[in-house]
Design an enzyme around this catalytic site. Structure first.
Site, PDB file in Angstrom:
ATOM      1  CB  CYS A  44      14.954 -27.552  -9.287  1.00  6.14           C
ATOM      2  SG  CYS A  44      16.925 -27.642  -9.349  1.00  6.14           S
ATOM      3  CG  ASP A  46      17.795 -28.190  -4.427  1.00  7.99           C
ATOM      4  OD1 ASP A  46      17.379 -28.464  -3.247  1.00  7.99           O
ATOM      5  OD2 ASP A  46      18.625 -27.267  -4.610  1.00  7.99           O
ATOM      6  NE  ARG A  48      18.393 -26.726  -1.349  1.00  5.37           N
ATOM      7  CZ  ARG A  48      19.199 -25.696  -1.453  1.00  5.37           C
ATOM      8  NH1 ARG A  48      19.764 -25.343  -0.618  1.00  5.37           N
ATOM      9  NH2 ARG A  48      19.709 -25.606  -2.792  1.00  5.37           N
ATOM     10  CG  HIS A 100      15.424 -23.722  -6.148  1.00  6.73           C
ATOM     11  ND1 HIS A 100      16.500 -23.854  -5.396  1.00  6.73           N
ATOM     12  CD2 HIS A 100      15.669 -24.756  -7.313  1.00  6.73           C
ATOM     13  CE1 HIS A 100      17.269 -24.525  -5.767  1.00  6.73           C
ATOM     14  NE2 HIS A 100      17.015 -25.123  -7.062  1.00  6.73           N
ATOM     15  CB  CYS A 103      18.967 -23.019  -8.702  1.00  7.79           C
ATOM     16  SG  CYS A 103      18.696 -24.273  -9.796  1.00  7.79           S
TER      17      CYS A 103
HETATM   18 CO    CO Z   1      17.994 -26.142  -8.391  1.00  6.82          CO
END
Ligand code: CO
Length: 212
Positions: A44, A46, A48, A100, A103
Site C-alpha cells: 500500500c 500508506d 506508515r 495492512h 488501510c
Molecule cells: Co492502505
C-alpha cells in the site's frame, strides 16, 4: 515549519550516506553495478508501511510497487510493467502482496462515501467485498469485519497475480516463483503471514488457467 521538515530530509540523506560509508566504504559502489533482488513487494502507498524498513531489507534487496490498498488490477500498466520486469528480467523468486490493518482504501470500500476519481480504484476493492459478502456480513463487530476485509483483499490480490499471463507463463517454464500474502499491523509493527502460498498454476480455478 513544513519548509524546515523538507530541508531536514536532505540533511538526513547526508547523514545516512555518511553512516553507510562509515560501515562499508564500498556500500554504494557495489550497488552501482545493477540489482538482483529476490523479492517483488506489492504494498500500500500508506506512509506508515515503508517496504524495506519493516522487513529490514537493504537497498538492492526488494523491488517495490506500491499503490492505494496494494491492488493487482489486471489493466494497470504500471503494475503489469513492474511485474513483468521483476519476473522476466530480474527473475525474483517471491512476490509478496502486503496489506495492512487500518488501510484507508479498504475502509473506504466498506462505506458509501465518494472520494472523487479514486472511487474507480476503490471499486475493485468493493468487488472483493461482494465475493466474500457472506463471510464479511456475518461479522458483527465493525472493527473485526474491517480486519478480515483487509486480509481477504490481500488474498484476492495474490490470486489475481496468479491469474496473470506473466505469472502463469513463468510457472509453465518451471521458473521458481512463489506468491505470498501478508498483512502488516500499523499499531504493532508485526507482519502476519496469511499463508496463501501460490506456487503453481493448478492452484487456480480451471477457468483462469491459460494454455501457452
Ligand atoms: Co492502505
Amino acid at each position: 515549519m513544513e519548509n524546515t521538515f523538507y530541508r531536514q530530509l536532505l540533511e538526513n540523506n547526508k547523514e545516512w550516506v555518511a553512516k553507510k560509508l562509515g560501515e562499508d566504504p564500498t556500500f554504494f559502489k557495489k550497488l552501482e553495478n545493477g540489482q538482483q533482488p529476490p523479492v517483488l513487494w506489492i504494498g500500500c502507498a500508506d506512509s506508515r508501511v515503508p517496504a524495506n524498513e519493516i522487513i529490514g531489507a537493504l537497498p538492492g534487496e526488494v523491488f517495490v510497487h506500491r499503490n492505494i490498498a496494494n491492488m493487482v488490477v489486471p489493466t494497470d500498466m504500471n503494475m503489469l510493467s513492474v511485474l513483468d520486469y521483476a519476473v522476466n528480467v530480474l527473475k525474483v523468486r517471491h512476490v509478496i502482496v502486503c496489506g495492512h490493518y487500518g488501510c484507508g482504501g479498504v475502509k473506504a470500500a466498506m462505506t458509501s462515501n465518494s472520494y472523487g476519481i479514486i472511487d474507480n480504484w476503490i471499486r475493485h476493492i468493493k468487488d472483493v467485498y461482494r465475493f466474500h459478502k457472506t463471510e464479511l456480513d456475518s461479522i458483527g463487530d465493525e472493527e473485526e469485519r474491517f480486519k478480515r476485509f483487509v486480509e481477504l483483499n490481500v488474498m484476492e490480490q495474490v490470486s489475481d497475480l496468479a491469474k496473470t499471463a506473466i505469472v502463469q507463463n513463468a510457472w509453465g517454464k518451471k521458473q521458481v516463483l512463489q506468491l505470498h500474502g501478508w498483512v502488516y499491523g500499523v499499531g504493532s509493527g508485526i507482519i502476519k503471514d496469511l499463508e496463501v502460498n501460490f506456487n503453481k498454476g493448478d492452484m487456480l480455478d480451471k477457468v483462469y488457467r491459460l494454455q501457452f
